[in-house]
Design a protein around this motif. Structure first.
Motif, PDB file in Angstrom:
ATOM      1  N   UNK A  49       0.826  -1.215   0.000  1.00 46.88           N
ATOM      2  CA  UNK A  49       0.000   0.000   0.000  1.00 46.88           C
ATOM      3  C   UNK A  49       0.855   1.257   0.000  1.00 46.88           C
ATOM      4  N   UNK A  50       1.838   1.290   0.872  1.00 47.17           N
ATOM      5  CA  UNK A  50       2.693   2.466   0.989  1.00 47.17           C
ATOM      6  C   UNK A  50       3.476   2.697  -0.305  1.00 47.17           C
ATOM      7  N   UNK A  69       3.344  10.422  -5.740  1.00 45.23           N
ATOM      8  CA  UNK A  69       4.559  11.050  -6.233  1.00 45.23           C
ATOM      9  C   UNK A  69       5.415  11.816  -5.242  1.00 45.23           C
ATOM     10  N   UNK A  70       4.909  12.118  -4.058  1.00 43.85           N
ATOM     11  CA  UNK A  70       5.739  12.827  -3.082  1.00 43.85           C
ATOM     12  C   UNK A  70       5.571  12.219  -1.691  1.00 43.85           C
ATOM     13  N   UNK A  71       6.625  12.342  -0.909  1.00 43.33           N
ATOM     14  CA  UNK A  71       6.567  11.846   0.467  1.00 43.33           C
ATOM     15  C   UNK A  71       5.593  12.655   1.316  1.00 43.33           C
ATOM     16  N   UNK A  72       5.475  13.930   1.004  1.00 43.23           N
ATOM     17  CA  UNK A  72       4.536  14.774   1.735  1.00 43.23           C
ATOM     18  C   UNK A  72       3.111  14.261   1.574  1.00 43.23           C
ATOM     19  N   UNK A  87       0.696  12.607   4.414  1.00 45.75           N
ATOM     20  CA  UNK A  87      -0.634  13.162   4.671  1.00 45.75           C
ATOM     21  C   UNK A  87      -1.705  12.085   4.563  1.00 45.75           C
ATOM     22  N   UNK A  88      -1.616  11.255   3.541  1.00 44.07           N
ATOM     23  CA  UNK A  88      -2.581  10.170   3.343  1.00 44.07           C
ATOM     24  C   UNK A  88      -2.553   9.175   4.500  1.00 44.07           C
ATOM     25  N   UNK A  89      -1.341   8.917   5.019  1.00 48.68           N
ATOM     26  CA  UNK A  89      -1.174   7.969   6.121  1.00 48.68           C
ATOM     27  C   UNK A  89      -1.371   8.606   7.493  1.00 48.68           C
ATOM     28  N   UNK A  90      -1.391   9.919   7.529  1.00 51.10           N
ATOM     29  CA  UNK A  90      -1.530  10.610   8.806  1.00 51.10           C
ATOM     30  C   UNK A  90      -0.242  10.622   9.609  1.00 51.10           C
ATOM     31  N   UNK A  91       0.897  10.631   8.892  1.00 53.79           N
ATOM     32  CA  UNK A  91       2.198  10.670   9.555  1.00 53.79           C
ATOM     33  C   UNK A  91       3.028  11.793   8.938  1.00 53.79           C
ATOM     34  N   UNK A  92       4.168  12.054   9.534  1.00 48.96           N
ATOM     35  CA  UNK A  92       5.046  13.102   9.017  1.00 48.96           C
ATOM     36  C   UNK A  92       5.731  12.660   7.733  1.00 48.96           C
ATOM     37  N   UNK A  93       6.292  13.643   7.014  1.00 49.97           N
ATOM     38  CA  UNK A  93       7.067  13.351   5.813  1.00 49.97           C
ATOM     39  C   UNK A  93       8.249  12.459   6.171  1.00 49.97           C
TER      40      UNK A  93
END
Length: 86
Positions: free
Chosen positions: A44-45, A53-56, A60-66
């Motif tokens: 999934x990740x 396309x971006x870690x940001x 955000x989608x996972x609810x965690x920091x970059x």
């Protein structure tokens, strides 16, 4: 990402054993590792990162920091690298 969206995305990235070139063989080997050997969370990740396309955006989608998303992607890449080189 819903379960149905993930399923559709996973199908898009599924291995295809109809190989025409050495490059196709390498890509297909990589796809088999992702598809067959990674656990569901890592799939999934990784697919989320490929799509967003971006870690940001992944964070955000996972609810965690970059930084957390970056660490997880690095861990997944290492797993794939290790499997490719065995």
């Amino acid at each position: 990402m819903t379960k149905n969206e993930f399923k559709n995305m996973l199908e898009d990235y599924a291995p295809d054993d109809d190989i025409f070139s050495e490059e196709d063989e390498d890509i297909n080997r990589l796809k088999h590792i992702v598809y067959d050997e990674l656990d569901e969370v890592d799939k999934r990740v990784l697919l989320m990162y490929a799509e967003l396309g971006t870690l940001e955006k992944v964070g955000k989608e996972l609810g965690v920091s970059r930084a957390s998303a970056c660490l997880k992607i690095k861990q997944i890449r290492q797993q794939i690298y290790d499997k490719l080189n065995n």
